[in-house]
Scaffold this active site. Structure first.
Site: not given
Ligand SMILES: [Zn+2]
Ligand SMILES: [Zn+2]
Length: 296
Positions: A62, A64
């Site tokens: 992901h 982030d």
């Molecule tokens: Zn995250």
């Molecule tokens: Zn995540």
């Protein structure tokens, strides 16, 4: 050993928080857990030279948790180090890495070694080991454990009394071997003190599952996803995250010594609500903030 929090936000950077990244310095190794956007700048502000990074453990792909990788690796490449950087991530990491870097003009002046990890021990040397277990998140995701090995310290007064000189005999005792000196047996257990190795666990992002307890078992420090408080439990379930209370319950059931909450939703202007939520199940808890340092 020193742990520096470089990013403590979920999803996106805020004015005060960068996305996920934690740096663990141990002897000659620098292990980066996740590498959210802007991590290399965070390292500069924290005074950590990029050349210190030897390993990068990616929990999942992901944004982030990984958007800082291209920038960080481009800069490290420009340093022309004579060694490789090892990247460990969940199944699919090789493909994800190629896809992310495919469009970047990137002259590899150093080796990047990518290893996909799933369950169990994936690295070990004389001083420490790294382990992973799969977590429950919408995409393949793993939690990591850094496990320092137990070691023995020579009881100086004891060996001095016996007259054992500096040298190979002391080395053997330190490795737990009994030795013979002037016709007498000297036991490693008598002449050394056992120092228990420390365990640091990095767990984000996930729903509660059996592996949470397994990998967190008896950790000295558990760094954990705490995106929401219990009031937003529905949201946590929907997005595959832990609440602060769930994080605390995992710590409590797993014999964890210290709990560090991180990966906070941007909706929380401060972390009091999350800490209070956690404290109902576990006392020794702190909320991470960017540039917080812990020396375990
Ligand atoms: Zn995250
Ligand atoms: Zn995540």
């Amino acid at each position: 050993m020193q742990i520096t929090f470089l990013g403590t936000s979920c999803m996106m950077p805020t004015k005060d928080r960068n996305p996920s990244a934690v740096f663990l310095q141990f002897k000659s190794d620098g292990i980066l857990f996740d590498c959210g956007e802007g991590t290399q700048r965070q390292m500069k502000i924290a005074g950590i030279p990029l050349s210190k990074v030897t390993k990068i453990c990616v929990s999942h792909w992901h944004g982030d948790h990984i958007l800082g990788l291209p920038g960080l690796l481009l800069t490290i490449a420009s340093l022309e180090l004579s060694r490789s950087v090892e990247i460990y991530g969940p199944i699919g990491s090789k493909h994800a890495f190629q896809a992310l870097f495919g469009g970047i003009e990137f002259e590899m002046k150093f080796n990047i070694k990518i290893t996909e990890v799933h369950e169990g021990r994936f690295f070990e040397d004389e001083d420490f080991a790294l382990e992973s277990l799969p977590m429950k998140h919408p995409v393949p995701c793993v939690a990591f454990a850094f496990i320092e090995k137990d070691r023995r310290r020579i009881k100086v007064d004891y060996v001095k009394k016996l007259g054992i000189p500096d040298g190979p005999l002391l080395g053997k005792l330190q490795h737990g071997e009994d030795v013979e000196f002037k016709g007498k047996k000297v036991l490693a257990d008598d002449s050394t003190a056992l120092i228990k190795g420390r365990k640091i666990v990095f767990m984000t992002d996930t729903l509660v599952n059996e592996n949470c307890y397994k990998i967190a078992a008896n950790a000295d420090i558990l760094i954990i996803d705490s995106t929401y408080s219990s009031k937003l439990k529905d949201k946590a379930v929907e997005h595959g995250h832990l609440t602060a209370l769930e994080a605390a319950q995992i710590a409590s059931k797993s014999g964890v010594k210290k709990l560090v909450l991180t990966h906070f939703s941007a909706r929380y202007k401060n972390t009091l609500e999350l800490e209070e939520d956690a404290r109902t199940a576990f006392d020794n808890v702190v909320s991470a903030y960017d540039f917080m340092r812990i020396t375990p």
